[in-house]
Design a protein around this motif. Structure first.
Motif, PDB file in Angstrom:
ATOM      1  N   LEU A   1      -6.402   3.435   6.454  1.00 27.50           N
ATOM      2  CA  LEU A   1      -5.693   3.656   5.576  1.00 27.50           C
ATOM      3  C   LEU A   1      -6.042   3.310   3.815  1.00 27.50           C
ATOM      4  CD1 LEU A   1      -2.219   1.599   7.218  1.00 27.50           C
ATOM      5  CD2 LEU A   1      -2.569   3.934   6.537  1.00 27.50           C
ATOM      6  N   SER A   2      -6.575   2.424   3.340  1.00 29.28           N
ATOM      7  CA  SER A   2      -7.200   2.300   2.339  1.00 29.28           C
ATOM      8  C   SER A   2      -8.062   4.049   2.314  1.00 29.28           C
ATOM      9  CB  SER A   2      -8.275   1.599   2.424  1.00 29.28           C
ATOM     10  OG  SER A   2      -6.786  -0.139   1.928  1.00 29.28           O
ATOM     11  N   THR A   3      -9.292   3.998   2.884  1.00 24.86           N
ATOM     12  CA  THR A   3     -10.005   4.754   2.559  1.00 24.86           C
ATOM     13  C   THR A   3      -9.627   6.116   3.045  1.00 24.86           C
ATOM     14  OG1 THR A   3     -11.780   3.678   4.201  1.00 24.86           O
ATOM     15  CG2 THR A   3     -11.916   5.891   4.297  1.00 24.86           C
ATOM     16  N   ASN A   4      -8.180   7.006   4.245  1.00 27.39           N
ATOM     17  CA  ASN A   4      -7.907   8.066   3.572  1.00 27.39           C
ATOM     18  C   ASN A   4      -6.986   7.891   2.564  1.00 27.39           C
ATOM     19  OD1 ASN A   4      -7.933   8.267   6.818  1.00 27.39           O
ATOM     20  ND2 ASN A   4      -6.808   7.806   7.216  1.00 27.39           N
ATOM     21  N   ALA A   5      -7.012   6.911   2.004  1.00 26.33           N
ATOM     22  CA  ALA A   5      -5.805   7.052   0.522  1.00 26.33           C
ATOM     23  C   ALA A   5      -6.823   7.658  -0.607  1.00 26.33           C
ATOM     24  CB  ALA A   5      -5.828   5.951  -0.222  1.00 26.33           C
ATOM     25  N   THR A   6      -8.541   7.735  -0.662  1.00 24.89           N
ATOM     26  CA  THR A   6      -9.294   7.852  -1.465  1.00 24.89           C
ATOM     27  C   THR A   6      -9.686   8.621  -0.454  1.00 24.89           C
ATOM     28  OG1 THR A   6     -10.239   5.383  -0.828  1.00 24.89           O
ATOM     29  CG2 THR A   6     -11.740   7.443  -1.745  1.00 24.89           C
ATOM     30  N   THR A   7      -9.970   9.075   0.716  1.00 30.84           N
ATOM     31  CA  THR A   7     -10.244  11.198   0.820  1.00 30.84           C
ATOM     32  C   THR A   7      -9.456  12.095   0.990  1.00 30.84           C
ATOM     33  OG1 THR A   7     -11.601  10.388   2.630  1.00 30.84           O
ATOM     34  CG2 THR A   7     -10.970  12.233   2.904  1.00 30.84           C
ATOM     35  N   ASN A   8      -8.101  11.117   0.649  1.00 27.98           N
ATOM     36  CA  ASN A   8      -6.969  12.387   0.883  1.00 27.98           C
ATOM     37  C   ASN A   8      -6.478  12.313  -1.007  1.00 27.98           C
ATOM     38  OD1 ASN A   8      -5.998  13.901   2.994  1.00 27.98           O
ATOM     39  ND2 ASN A   8      -6.280  11.135   3.463  1.00 27.98           N
ATOM     40  N   ILE A   9      -7.039  11.837  -1.807  1.00 25.43           N
ATOM     41  CA  ILE A   9      -6.002  11.344  -3.004  1.00 25.43           C
ATOM     42  C   ILE A   9      -7.178  12.182  -3.749  1.00 25.43           C
ATOM     43  CG2 ILE A   9      -4.570  10.839  -5.226  1.00 25.43           C
ATOM     44  CD1 ILE A   9      -2.898  11.427  -2.312  1.00 25.43           C
ATOM     45  N   LYS A  10      -8.681  10.832  -3.618  1.00 25.21           N
ATOM     46  CA  LYS A  10      -9.314  11.239  -4.607  1.00 25.21           C
ATOM     47  C   LYS A  10      -9.293  10.711  -6.085  1.00 25.21           C
ATOM     48  CE  LYS A  10     -11.319  15.261  -1.821  1.00 25.21           C
ATOM     49  NZ  LYS A  10     -10.205  15.150  -0.828  1.00 25.21           N
ATOM     50  N   SER A  11      -8.143   9.148  -5.861  1.00 24.07           N
ATOM     51  CA  SER A  11      -8.456   8.825  -7.569  1.00 24.07           C
ATOM     52  C   SER A  11      -8.420   6.801  -6.848  1.00 24.07           C
ATOM     53  CB  SER A  11      -6.879   9.087  -8.155  1.00 24.07           C
ATOM     54  OG  SER A  11      -6.266   8.277  -9.292  1.00 24.07           O
ATOM     55  N   PRO A  12      -8.917   6.661  -7.728  1.00 27.38           N
ATOM     56  CA  PRO A  12      -9.641   5.247  -7.305  1.00 27.38           C
ATOM     57  C   PRO A  12      -8.555   4.812  -8.363  1.00 27.38           C
ATOM     58  CG  PRO A  12     -11.683   6.424  -8.501  1.00 27.38           C
ATOM     59  CD  PRO A  12     -10.753   7.467  -8.309  1.00 27.38           C
ATOM     60  N   GLN A  13      -8.098   4.935  -9.020  1.00 22.19           N
ATOM     61  CA  GLN A  13      -6.438   3.862  -9.680  1.00 22.19           C
ATOM     62  C   GLN A  13      -5.319   4.133  -8.485  1.00 22.19           C
ATOM     63  OE1 GLN A  13      -7.981   6.858 -11.217  1.00 22.19           O
ATOM     64  NE2 GLN A  13      -8.847   5.492 -13.005  1.00 22.19           N
TER      65      GLN A  13
ATOM     66  N   TRP B   1      -0.053  13.944   2.956  1.00 27.04           N
ATOM     67  CA  TRP B   1       0.109  12.671   3.685  1.00 27.04           C
ATOM     68  C   TRP B   1       0.338  11.626   3.388  1.00 27.04           C
ATOM     69  CZ3 TRP B   1      -1.978   7.985   0.977  1.00 27.04           C
ATOM     70  CH2 TRP B   1      -2.430   7.431   1.822  1.00 27.04           C
ATOM     71  N   VAL B   2       0.679  11.543   1.302  1.00 32.69           N
ATOM     72  CA  VAL B   2       1.588  10.409   1.208  1.00 32.69           C
ATOM     73  C   VAL B   2       2.948  10.762   2.062  1.00 32.69           C
ATOM     74  CG1 VAL B   2       2.953   9.573  -0.814  1.00 32.69           C
ATOM     75  CG2 VAL B   2       1.080  10.263  -1.317  1.00 32.69           C
ATOM     76  N   ASP B   3       3.228  11.812   2.430  1.00 33.83           N
ATOM     77  CA  ASP B   3       4.747  11.710   3.450  1.00 33.83           C
ATOM     78  C   ASP B   3       4.729  10.621   4.711  1.00 33.83           C
ATOM     79  OD1 ASP B   3       6.296  12.544   1.201  1.00 33.83           O
ATOM     80  OD2 ASP B   3       5.792  15.045   1.816  1.00 33.83           O
ATOM     81  N   THR B   4       3.243  11.160   4.976  1.00 37.68           N
ATOM     82  CA  THR B   4       3.723  10.742   5.856  1.00 37.68           C
ATOM     83  C   THR B   4       3.376   9.619   6.437  1.00 37.68           C
ATOM     84  OG1 THR B   4       2.543  12.900   6.968  1.00 37.68           O
ATOM     85  CG2 THR B   4       2.042  11.064   8.477  1.00 37.68           C
ATOM     86  N   THR B   5       2.013   8.512   5.332  1.00 39.06           N
ATOM     87  CA  THR B   5       2.192   7.676   5.428  1.00 39.06           C
ATOM     88  C   THR B   5       3.231   6.873   5.602  1.00 39.06           C
ATOM     89  OG1 THR B   5      -0.780   8.037   4.547  1.00 39.06           O
ATOM     90  CG2 THR B   5       0.352   5.560   4.122  1.00 39.06           C
ATOM     91  N   TYR B   6       4.333   6.919   4.553  1.00 35.49           N
ATOM     92  CA  TYR B   6       5.623   6.472   3.634  1.00 35.49           C
ATOM     93  C   TYR B   6       5.873   6.614   5.069  1.00 35.49           C
ATOM     94  CZ  TYR B   6       9.635   6.048   1.969  1.00 35.49           C
ATOM     95  OH  TYR B   6      11.080   4.969   1.309  1.00 35.49           O
ATOM     96  N   ALA B   7       6.219   7.702   6.294  1.00 34.01           N
ATOM     97  CA  ALA B   7       7.143   7.540   7.202  1.00 34.01           C
ATOM     98  C   ALA B   7       7.175   6.051   8.230  1.00 34.01           C
ATOM     99  CB  ALA B   7       7.387   9.029   7.622  1.00 34.01           C
ATOM    100  N   ASN B   8       5.408   6.066   8.178  1.00 36.63           N
ATOM    101  CA  ASN B   8       4.859   4.972   9.132  1.00 36.63           C
ATOM    102  C   ASN B   8       4.315   3.129   8.479  1.00 36.63           C
ATOM    103  OD1 ASN B   8       4.234   6.800  11.707  1.00 36.63           O
ATOM    104  ND2 ASN B   8       2.875   6.958  10.504  1.00 36.63           N
ATOM    105  N   ARG B   9       5.295   3.303   6.930  1.00 38.03           N
ATOM    106  CA  ARG B   9       5.398   2.228   6.200  1.00 38.03           C
ATOM    107  C   ARG B   9       5.885   0.718   7.100  1.00 38.03           C
ATOM    108  NH1 ARG B   9      10.110   4.904   5.298  1.00 38.03           N
ATOM    109  NH2 ARG B   9      11.925   4.135   5.011  1.00 38.03           N
ATOM    110  N   PHE B  10       5.965   0.940   8.059  1.00 34.90           N
ATOM    111  CA  PHE B  10       6.766  -0.101   9.297  1.00 34.90           C
ATOM    112  C   PHE B  10       5.179  -0.826   9.551  1.00 34.90           C
ATOM    113  CE2 PHE B  10      10.567   1.845   7.952  1.00 34.90           C
ATOM    114  CZ  PHE B  10      11.816   0.332   6.984  1.00 34.90           C
TER     115      PHE B  10
END
Length: 353
Positions: A215-227, A263-272
């Motif tokens: 998930l962390s790797t995908n966050a970096t790939t999809n959003i491209k923001s270290p912050q 990507w954010v929407d899908t990730t949030y939908a799987n938050r549980f």
């Protein structure tokens, strides 16, 4: 397009079954492929009437040779496992599927020690797929858990032909059959949709956790923001209370303007399936990622490579597994033969002084 060029079109080229049989028979007679093509051109009355070009003949010959090699190697693999059952491990579980286009479609195997370990450690199961471990590029699935020494233990392996829902369902059903239908309490995988669908079907009562590292790797790939990745990891692992977590999530979306990001929407939908706060009532054996699978895969690469035929591949896996279990035996020895260090309270030390 000119009439004399039409036979070069891919849609007009095909080596028929009868032509493939001809090529095979001529090769057995010792003819070279170039001579076979020349003979078939002469018999058909020209390249225009042959139905394929030289390159197609070479590709077909290669496919025939590879299919024969796979069939021979598959027989060798099954022979190795059968010999192991007969000679040293009568409870070794092996299940395989045969495909029309492949002598060995899928295979799952688990030896007696792996089965015993699973019966003792059914709390958490992690599995992941790795590649480039054998000559036929079959994806390798590794099933792992955590033992009483907090070491990784291997529950089984599978070689797959593909990674569809049906394939993963077949593998998980084979796993259940091997383990006497005992389902794990929790399952950790990456975010593969085929895996998820198969887990819901085969382990309906298990809690499915998504790998935090992926998930962390995908966050970096999809959003491209270290912050963003840093803030996302905080939401992933920190134990915020639930209202506070939602506040921070909304603040994160506002800060990076991600309210319409797919990507954010899908990730949030799987938050549980990934937020630590929502997972706190379940026991994961200390696993929040599939890193243990990847560690075993990394270790296996010391013993196997992408050029190994299937029989040699599985033999080398056995050698690696033997070494892994030697470490567990040493842990058992230390546990039985030594006393654990007792923590001493600092206040008591001061009093004794």
């Amino acid at each position: 397009m000119a009439q004399e060029h039409l036979h070069f079109l891919r849609s007009n080229r095909k080596v028929t079954d009868s032509q493939a049989s001809q090529i095979r028979n001529y090769k057995c007679a010792g003819l070279r492929t170039c001579d076979i093509v020349n003979l078939m051109v002469h018999q058909s009355g020209g390249f225009e009437r042959l139905g394929f070009i030289r390159k197609d003949a070479y590709n077909k010959e290669k496919a025939i040779h590879q299919a024969k090699t796979v069939e021979t190697d598959a027989e060798g693999l099954l022979g190795y496992l059968t010999l192991k059952i007969d000679s040293s491990d009568p409870t070794l579980f092996v299940k395989y599927a045969i495909d029309d286009s492949n002598p060995l479609g899928h295979i799952f195997w688990s030896d007696s020690i792996s089965q015993r370990d699973y019966m003792c450690c059914t709390d958490a199961l992690a599995f992941d797929t790795t590649y480039r471990t054998n000559a036929f590029h079959k994806p390798l699935v590794i099933f792992v858990g955590v033992n009483n020494h907090f070491r990784t233990c291997v529950f089984g392996f599978a070689l797959l032909m593909n990674e569809t829902i049906d394939t993963y369902t077949w593998v998980l059903e084979a796993f259940l059959e091997c383990m006497q239908e005992r389902t794990p309490r929790v399952v950790i995988t990456d975010r593969d949709t085929s895996m998820k669908a198969s887990i819901m079907k085969c382990f309906p009562d298990a809690v499915h956790r998504l790998c935090g590292w992926h998930l962390s790797t995908n966050a970096t790939t999809n959003i491209k923001s270290p912050q963003f990745t840093k803030a996302f990891r905080n939401l992933l692992y920190k134990h915020y209370n639930i209202p506070r977590w939602y506040e921070k999530w909304e603040a994160l979306l506002d800060k990076f303007e991600l309210h319409t990001n797919a990507w954010v929407d899908t990730t949030y939908a799987n938050r549980f399936s990934w937020v630590e706060k929502f997972m706190k009532t379940h026991f994961f054996g200390g696993m929040t990622t599939t890193k243990r699978c990847e560690s075993i895969n990394s270790y296996l690469k010391n013993f196997v490579n992408c050029k190994l035929p299937l029989r040699e591949f599985i033999r080398h896996v056995d050698i690696a597994l033997r070494n892994i279990r030697q470490t567990e035996q040493y842990d058992d020895f230390i546990s039985f033969s030594t006393k654990p260090p007792y923590p001493i309270d600092a206040a008591l030390i001061s009093y004794l002084k």
